[in-house]
Design an enzyme around this catalytic site. Structure first.
Site, PDB file in Angstrom:
ATOM      1  CB  SER A   1      -1.066  -0.198   1.124  1.00 54.61           C
ATOM      2  OG  SER A   1      -2.234   0.809   1.175  1.00 54.61           O
TER       3      SER A   1
ATOM      4  CG  HIS B   1      -5.471  -2.803   0.507  1.00 54.56           C
ATOM      5  ND1 HIS B   1      -4.937  -2.230  -0.659  1.00 54.56           N
ATOM      6  CD2 HIS B   1      -4.784  -1.983   1.508  1.00 54.56           C
ATOM      7  CE1 HIS B   1      -4.262  -1.314  -0.533  1.00 54.56           C
ATOM      8  NE2 HIS B   1      -3.989  -1.396   0.749  1.00 54.56           N
TER       9      HIS B   1
END
Length: 757
Positions: free
Chosen positions: A589, A733
Site C-alpha cells: 500500500s 488489500h
C-alpha cells in the site's frame, strides 16, 4: 462347509446336511460362486430333495426354498434364480414367523441380490435395504446374541449414513465366536466407519491370530486363507494408517504384499492388495522410500499404475515437477492399458486410478505454483473419490480432501479449507489429519474457541500416533512454501538506526547477515508488525529488515517530512547505514509507493521490486473519502476509527489477536501524523515517471481489493516495463496478512527467478 460334509458322512440319510452343503457352495455377500460350485450346489440340493421324505415339514420347507436357487441348466439366469430363492425364503418366514434362523437367511437372500450396493453414494437405501434392516433388527430384538443376524446387520448398516447403529452388534459379535476369524474381524467394519481406528486395528489383529490357528489346524487352502485372511491384514494396515501409526501401517502393508505376491498367478484377484505399500508410503510422505521401491512386474497393471502414482507424488512433493509430470504420463498409459471393466475391490480399476490422476495432477500444479489449476484438479479428485464404490477399507484409501484442504490453506483460503476438512470428517470421523487441518483452518480465521475444542479432539485421536503432523504435510509439498509448523523460524532482532536524514528508525531484523537482503515497507499507520505473519515463513537464507517508517511504530515522529521522497530518502539512508549496496524492496500500500519512489530515485539500489496493493497513483475516491475522515481526527485517535479503517482493508477473517495488535500499532500515531502522512501521499503523482523503472517488478493484488481497482493494476503492469501481475483470489488489500504462505512462496520464487527478458 466342513461341518455339513462331516454330518453327511456320519448320516448319509440326513437331508439337511446336503442342504447345508448346497447353501455354503452358493454365492455370498463377498464372493460370487463360480460354475463348478454352482454345479456341485445343484447336485447337493437335489440329494436333499431326494432325502426330504425323512425330514420334518419345517426342514422340507428349507430344502424346497433352496432348490429355487440352483439349476442343472448351465445357461440358467443366475440372478432370476436368486430372486426366486429370496421369494421362497419370504414365504418360509411367513409360514414360520418365530424361526429366527429363517428370518436371518431371508435377509441374507435379499442382501445377495445387490452385494455391497445396499446404499447409494449419497446415503439413500437401495431397493429392499430397508426390509433387510428391519428383518435383522426384528431378529436381534428377540435374540440379541444371534451370530448370523449380528454379522449381516453390520454389513447391512455399515455403508449407511448412520453406521453407529451397528455398534451394539459389533460389541456382541467380537465375543460370540472368538475362534472364527472372519466374525472376529467383522466389528471393524463398524469401528472404522465410526472413527474408532484403534478398535478396528485390534479386531483385525485378533482375527489374524484366530485365522492363523484355523489355517494351521485345518490346512485350509484357496479363497479363505488367500482372501479373507489377507483382508484382515489389509484392514489392519488401513486402521493403523488412520490411527497415525504409520510405521505399523507400512510394516503391515509389506507383510500383506509378501503374503499375496507368490499366489498372484493362481489367483489374480489378489492384486487388489498389492498397491497398499504405495498407499502407506504416500500417506506417510515417505518420498525417499517410495523412490527406492522397485518397479512391479509388468503384468501387474494396477500395481504398476499405483507405483507410478507414488513416484509422481514423491517428485511433486519435492518440487521436481518435470519428473512428476513424466510419471503422470506413464500412469495415464498404464491406466489406459487396464480393461474398462477390470475390477479393483468393489470398483473398477480405471475409476480408482482416475482419482490418482487428479490428485497427482493437483500436486504437480501446486509444485509449479499454479494454485488455480491445483484446486481444480483436486476438486475433480474429490468427485472421482466420491464416485468410487463403497468398500472397507476403501478401494481408494487416500482421502483427497486432506490434500484439497491443505492446498486451500496454502492459498490462504482458511474458510473454504474449513468446509473441506469438515466434509472429510463427515466421511471419515475422527480422521486425525482432517482434525489437524480443521484446527489450523479455525486458527487462521481467528475462531480460537472452536480451534481449542478441535485441538482436544485431535490430541485424543492422535495420542497413540508415531508421527507428528505439520501444516507443510497437509500441503503435500516439501520446503517450497516453508510451511512446516516444526520449522525453526529465524529469530527476530529489534534495533534502532540513526540516519543521516535526521531521524531514528526502529526495525526488526532476521536471517543470515550474508544472505540476500530484503527490505519490507508497511502501509499507512502500520509498522513492522504488518509483516509478522510473513517473517516466520521466510527462509533463514534471506537477510530481512522490516522497518517502522518515520512517524510510525516506534520510530521518530518529526514535525514534517511525510511525502514519498522523504520516506524513500530514509530507506536509502538506512541501506547506507547497514552497508547494503542493493536489496529487494517489498512495499504494501503506502509502502509500495515509497518502493516505487526508491526505484526512481536510486535504481541501482533496487535489485527487485514487489508491490502489494499498489497503483499508479494514490489519489482516488476511496482515499479522498478517507482523507476527509482523517482531517477530523484529534488525540487520542479513537480506537473504533482505527479498527474500522483496518477492518475495511481485509476480506478473509484474521485472528483476533493479530487484528488487535494491528489496531494498537495504528493508535501509536498521533492525529497529526495521520493527517500529515495522508497529505503527503496525496501530494505525489508518479504516473508520468513509472516507465523509467526498469527493475524487475512483481505486482500482487487481491481480487476483493477495496482501495485500488483491477484497472489500476493493469495500468501499473503496462507502465512498468518488466512487471508481472499476479492476482490472489478471494483476497483483500492486505494479501500478505490473509495469504502469508502463498505470499512467501511467490516472493521467494520471484527473488530466485532469472532476470526477465
Amino acid at each position: 462347509m466342513r461341518s455339513f460334509r462331516r454330518a453327511a458322512e456320519l448320516d448319509p440319510q440326513l437331508a439337511m446336511a446336503q442342504w447345508g452343503i448346497a447353501l455354503a457352495l452358493g454365492s455370498n455377500y463377498n464372493l460370487q460362486a463360480d460354475a463348478p460350485q454352482l454345479r456341485e450346489a445343484s447336485a447337493a440340493v437335489q440329494k436333499a430333495l431326494a432325502l426330504a421324505a425323512k425330514a420334518s415339514e419345517h426342514e422340507r420347507a428349507y430344502i424346497e426354498a433352496l432348490s429355487k436357487r440352483y439349476s442343472n441348466d448351465p445357461q440358467a439366469d443366475v440372478q432370476k434364480l436368486a430372486v426366486d430363492y429370496k421369494s421362497a425364503m419370504r414365504e418360509l418366514v411367513r409360514r414360520y414367523p418365530d424361526d429366527l434362523d429363517a428370518a436371518t437367511l431371508y435377509a441374507e437372500s435379499m442382501m445377495n441380490l445387490r452385494p455391497w450396493k445396499l446404499w447409494t453414494a449419497d446415503g439413500k437405501p437401495a431397493e429392499g435395504t430397508e426390509e433387510i434392516v428391519a428383518t435383522l433388527e426384528g431378529v436381534l430384538k428377540r435374540d440379541p446374541k444371534h451370530t448370523g443376524a449380528n454379522h449381516y446387520y453390520i454389513h447391512a448398516i455399515e455403508a449407511s449414513p448412520h453406521p453407529e447403529r451397528g455398534l451394539a452388534s459389533a460389541a456382541r459379535l467380537e465375543k460370540l465366536a472368538p475362534a472364527a476369524g472372519h466374525l472376529v474381524h467383522m466389528p471393524s467394519h463398524i469401528y472404522i466407519r465410526t472413527g474408532d481406528y484403534e478398535s478396528a486395528a485390534q479386531s483385525n489383529a485378533d482375527a489374524i491370530v484366530a485365522d492363523r490357528a484355523y489355517i494351521e489346524k485345518s490346512g485350509a487352502q484357496g479363497v479363505y486363507p488367500m482372501m479373507y485372511y489377507n483382508h484382515n491384514i489389509h484392514f489392519l494396515a488401513a486402521a493403523h494408517a488412520m490411527n497415525g501409526r504409520y510405521s505399523d501401517a507400512i510394516k503391515t502393508a509389506r507383510e500383506l504384499e509378501a503374503n499375496v505376491k507368490p499366489h498372484l498367478k493362481a489367483m489374480p484377484m489378489l492384486e487388489m492388495f498389492m498397491p497398499y505399500t504405495t498407499v502407506a508410503l504416500v500417506r506417510l510422505r515417505q518420498r525417499d522410500e517410495m523412490l527406492k521401491a522397485t518397479e512391479p512386474e509388468r503384468e501387474l497393471k494396477n500395481t504398476t499404475a499405483f507405483w507410478r502414482y507414488g513416484r509422481g507424488m514423491a517428485f511433486a512433493g519435492t518440487n521436481q515437477s518435470d519428473r512428476a509430470e513424466a510419471e503422470m504420463k506413464m500412469l495415464q498409459a498404464k491406466t489406459a492399458a487396464v480393461p474398462p471393466d477390470a475390477p479393483l475391490g468393489n470398483s473398477t480399476a480405471r475409476g480408482v486410478l482416475q482419482v490418482a490422476e487428479h490428485l497427482l495432477a493437483g500436486q504437480i500444479a501446486l509444485a509449479r505454483g499454479d494454485q488455480k489449476m491445483a484446486l481444480e484438479r483436486l476438486r475433480q479428485g474429490v468427485a472421482a473419490e466420491d464416485a468410487v464404490s463403497y468398500n472397507e477399507p476403501p478401494d481408494w484409501d487416500l482421502p483427497v480432501r486432506e490434500w484439497l484442504g491443505g492446498a486451500l490453506l496454502s492459498g490462504g483460503d482458511a474458510a473454504e479449507a474449513e468446509k473441506v476438512f469438515r466434509a472429510e470428517l463427515a466421511k471419515h470421523p475422527r480422521n486425525g489429519r482432517a482434525l489437524f487441518g480443521l484446527m489450523e483452518s479455525l486458527k487462521r480465521q481467528g475462531k480460537n474457541s472452536s480451534a481449542q475444542m478441535v485441538q482436544r479432539e485431535f490430541d485424543k485421536a492422535w495420542e497413540k500416533a508415531d508421527t507428528k503432523l505439520s501444516v507443510e504435510e497437509l500441503y503435500g509439498t516439501k520446503d517450497k512454501t516453508k510451511l512446516s509448523t516444526n520449522r525453526h523460524a529465524p529469530p527476530l532482532r529489534f534495533a534502532d538506526a540513526r540516519l543521516k536524514t535526521g531521524v531514528r528508525l526502529h526495525y526488526a531484523e532476521q536471517g543470515d547477515p550474508a544472505g540476500h537482503p530484503v527490505i519490507l515497507l508497511h502501509g499507512y499507520t502500520d509498522s513492522w508488525f504488518s509483516f509478522s505473519r510473513v517473517l516466520p515463513l521466510l527462509g533463514a537464507n534471506y537477510h530481512v529488515y522490516a522497518l517502522d517508517l518515520r512517524g510510525h511504530g516506534d520510530s521518530d515522529r518529526p514535525a514534517s517530512g511525510y511525502q514519498f521522497h522523504d520516506f524513500a530518502a530514509d530507506v536509502v539512508a538506512f541501506m547506507d547505514a547497514k552497508g547494503l549496496k542493493h536489496a529487494t524492496i517489498v512495499g504494501h500500500s503506502m509502502g509500495s509507493f515509497i518502493a516505487q519512489q526508491i526505484a526512481l530515485a536510486a535504481p541501482e539500489r533496487v535489485e527487485r521490486l514487489v508491490l502489494i496493493g499498489s497503483a499508479t497513483t494514490v489519489r482516488n475516491n476511496v482515499v479522498l473519502e478517507l482523507q476527509q475522515a482523517v482531517e477530523t481526527l484529534g488525540d487520542p485517535v479513537p480506537a473504533k476509527f482505527a479498527r474500522e479503517f483496518q477492518a475495511s482493508t481485509i476480506y478473509q477473517p484474521l485472528p483476533d489477536d493479530f487484528m488487535d495488535r494491528v489496531v494498537a500499532e495504528s493508535l501509536k500515531l498521533p492525529a497529526r501524523v495521520w493527517r500529515a502522512t495522508m497529505t503527503g501521499m496525496l501530494a505525489a503523482d508518479g504516473k508520468t515517471k513509472l516507465g523509467n523503472i526498469k527493475t524487475p517488478t512483481l505486482i500482487l493484488w487481491g481480487d476483493q481489493e477495496t482501495v485500488f481497482p483491477r484497472a489500476e493494476q493493469d495500468l501499473l503492469a503496462a507502465q512498468l516495463p518488466q512487471a508481472i501481475l499476479q492476482v490472489y483470489p478471494k483476497t483483500g488489500h492486505a494479501l500478505h496478512w490473509e495469504r502469508p504462505e502463498q505470499f512467501v512462496h511467490d516472493l521467494e520464487e520471484f527473488i530466485t527467478r532469472a532476470e526477465p527478458q
